[in-house]
Design a protein around this motif. Structure first.
Motif, short mmCIF file in Angstrom:
data_model
loop_
_atom_site.label_atom_id
_atom_site.label_comp_id
_atom_site.label_asym_id
_atom_site.label_seq_id
_atom_site.Cartn_x
_atom_site.Cartn_y
_atom_site.Cartn_z
N HIS A 94 0.83 -1.20 0.00
CA HIS A 94 0.00 0.00 0.00
C HIS A 94 0.87 1.26 0.00
CE1 HIS A 94 -3.70 -2.25 0.60
NE2 HIS A 94 -3.09 -2.93 1.55
N ASP A 96 0.59 5.57 0.60
CA ASP A 96 -0.23 6.56 1.29
C ASP A 96 0.44 7.92 1.15
OD1 ASP A 96 -0.58 7.87 4.41
OD2 ASP A 96 -2.38 7.33 3.28
N VAL A 98 0.01 12.16 -0.69
CA VAL A 98 -0.65 13.01 -1.68
C VAL A 98 -1.01 12.16 -2.89
CG1 VAL A 98 -0.41 15.03 -3.17
CG2 VAL A 98 0.60 15.04 -0.87
N GLU A 99 -2.22 12.33 -3.38
CA GLU A 99 -2.74 11.44 -4.42
C GLU A 99 -1.85 11.38 -5.65
OE1 GLU A 99 -6.83 10.70 -7.02
OE2 GLU A 99 -6.71 12.37 -5.61
N ALA A 100 -1.36 12.52 -6.09
CA ALA A 100 -0.53 12.55 -7.29
C ALA A 100 0.77 11.76 -7.09
CB ALA A 100 -0.21 14.00 -7.67
N GLU A 101 1.34 11.90 -5.90
CA GLU A 101 2.60 11.20 -5.62
C GLU A 101 2.37 9.69 -5.48
OE1 GLU A 101 3.55 13.30 -2.12
OE2 GLU A 101 4.40 15.03 -3.17
N VAL A 102 1.25 9.34 -4.87
CA VAL A 102 0.91 7.92 -4.73
C VAL A 102 0.70 7.29 -6.11
CG1 VAL A 102 -0.87 6.31 -3.96
CG2 VAL A 102 -0.01 8.08 -2.40
N ASN A 103 -0.03 7.99 -6.96
CA ASN A 103 -0.29 7.48 -8.31
C ASN A 103 1.00 7.32 -9.11
OD1 ASN A 103 -3.03 7.36 -7.83
ND2 ASN A 103 -3.45 9.37 -8.72
N GLU A 104 1.91 8.28 -8.93
CA GLU A 104 3.19 8.19 -9.65
C GLU A 104 4.00 6.99 -9.16
OE1 GLU A 104 7.28 10.75 -10.51
OE2 GLU A 104 5.65 11.64 -9.35
N LYS A 106 2.85 4.22 -7.82
CA LYS A 106 2.21 3.00 -8.31
C LYS A 106 2.51 2.77 -9.78
CE LYS A 106 -1.71 2.86 -5.08
NZ LYS A 106 -3.19 2.95 -4.96
N HIS A 132 4.56 5.49 3.08
CA HIS A 132 3.96 6.79 3.32
C HIS A 132 4.85 7.85 2.67
CE1 HIS A 132 1.40 4.98 6.49
NE2 HIS A 132 2.46 4.21 6.68
N LYS A 134 5.56 11.94 1.54
CA LYS A 134 5.25 13.32 1.87
C LYS A 134 6.30 14.22 1.23
CE LYS A 134 4.46 16.48 5.76
NZ LYS A 134 4.47 16.62 7.24
#
Length: 433
Positions: A94, A96, A98-104, A106, A132, A134
């Protein structure tokens, strides 16, 4: 047939083991929360596991397969297994933040899938990491924290994630949340090895392999803290084909007051009882006499009827013609019954004398914290310890062993047993002949 076992004393041909890795380090950060009995030296524990593997191979000619290596080798040759392994690993990893960073993150992971070796994904299954992310000031600056959610620190106890029965492998549903994900991994391994899966614990059932012992014409199935009533029901419905199954209820220890068993004194049947030959069993008579037994007879496949017999494990086993080598309380707590039967009359035993002092020290601490619950047990264990230090004869060096023709090959597993289990717990037997 590989993947089916009829009797615990049949000659052991093949086992699967898991040499503990970094997940054991995580477990040792809080031994009690990880279901370990005590703290121990991880480096020495891993070395002891190597000795266990080597002894099985070189002394007894047993085929020993490392779980991770077997899965990796099969995955590299079989694309369906490879895909299943990768998909499972990605499902437990998993991200966790900021959405943009998580998507990148993945997207990069999926783009680089083919660059990773299979061990990378096996390690993900063992550690169950959460990443995680940040952002920080500056170009490409990032704070990254990685946590491990329920790492599989007990996976090296390979007996428990399944029971190998006369019908095949019945997958466990582990009682404790710390161990709940282990059968997901071992089931992937058994499928990859094309072993027969007879069934699995589902819903509210809990069932663990350490509670199952096949004995040719009948089988023992524990019922208590680790295997509940629903687990017993599901095992009888699809897991076994024996004409007779004795359901053994987890006994209360006479030296521990209260109406609740201490789950770490006798959590599985194999922590106080085991089979050394076709005529001899070994166990704590104190607990055998207090373990109530319900006998079930098969009317047809998947349908067992409970008899009106009321007995205990001691009397039941004696009625089957077995001799009993009795263990003291201290020997039982020092994993003496958790040996591995190699063949009829030959066992791979733990050098209990090297462990009893650690067990005693651990009990001293528990009795200090809760004297009313553990005081009487500590007093008895101290008496036994004094007797052993004066006269010797700690299991397996007991005259009853020689009298019953049991040959014991002894290993020092002083550290690795600190996770609460011996050679029996650490081996998933998948073939006996």
């Amino acid at each position: 047939m590989e993947g089916k076992i009829k009797a615990e004393w049949d000659t052991l041909r093949k086992v699967v083991v898991h040499k503990p890795g970094i997940e054991m380090f995580m477990g040792l950060l809080d031994p009690e929360a990880s279901l370990y009995e005590r703290a121990f030296n991880r480096y020495k524990a891993r070395s002891e596991h190597d000795t266990l593997q080597r002894t099985l191979k070189e002394e007894f000619g047993v085929t020993v397969q490392r779980m991770d290596k077997s899965l990796m080798d099969i995955a590299e040759k079989d694309n369906s297994v490879k895909s299943a392994l990768i998909d499972m690993a990605l499902s437990v990893l998993h991200f966790d933040g900021v959405e943009a960073e998580v998507n990148e993150a993945k997207a990069q992971l999926k783009e680089n899938i083919d660059l990773y070796d299979m061990n990378h994904f096996i390690d993900i299954l063992l550690m169950r990491p959460e990443v995680h992310l940040k952002s920080a000031r500056g170009a490409s600056a990032m704070h990254m924290k990685i946590t491990s959610n329920d790492p599989l620190s007990n996976l090296y106890f390979m007996r428990d994630q399944q029971a190998t029965t006369d019908r095949g492998i019945f997958m466990s549903r582990m009682s404790k949340p710390q161990r709940r994900h282990e059968p997901e991994v071992t089931k992937l391994v058994w499928k990859a090895m094309n072993l027969p899966i007879a069934g699995e614990g589902k819903g509210n059932a809990t069932i663990e392999g350490g509670d199952f012992i096949p004995m040719k014409d009948f089988a023992l199935l524990g019922n208590g803290d680790r295997t509940n009533d629903e687990g017993v029901k599901q095992m009888l419905e699809s897991g076994v084909g024996f004409d007779e199954v004795a359901v053994v209820h987890q006994p209360l220890h006479p030296l521990i007051p209260g109406d609740q068993p201490d789950p770490m004194i006798d959590m599985h049947v194999d922590t106080y009882f085991n089979v050394a030959s076709s005529s001899t069993v070994i166990g704590s008579e104190l607990l055998l006499n207090n373990a109530k037994v319900d006998v079930y007879y098969k009317e047809e496949m998947g349908n067992y009827k409970k008899s009106g017999t009321h007995t205990n494990l001691h009397d039941y086993i004696k009625s089957k013609g077995f001799n009993i080598v009795s263990l003291s309380t201290l020997e039982q707590m020092s994993y003496s019954s958790n040996f591995l039967c190699i063949k009829d009359g030959t066992i791979l035993a733990i050098d209990s004398a090297r462990i009893i002092k650690s067990v005693l020290n651990d009990l001293v601490y528990k009795a200090k914290e809760n004297p009313s619950r553990y005081g009487a047990l500590l007093d008895e264990v101290k008496k036994e310890y004094a007797q052993f230090t004066g006269a010797g004869g700690v299991f397996p060096y007991k005259k009853e062993m020689y009298e019953n023709g049991i040959d014991a090959y002894v290993l020092n597993l002083e550290n690795i047993t600190g996770g609460y289990g011996g050679a029996h717990c650490m081996t998933a037997a998948i073939e006996r002949k």
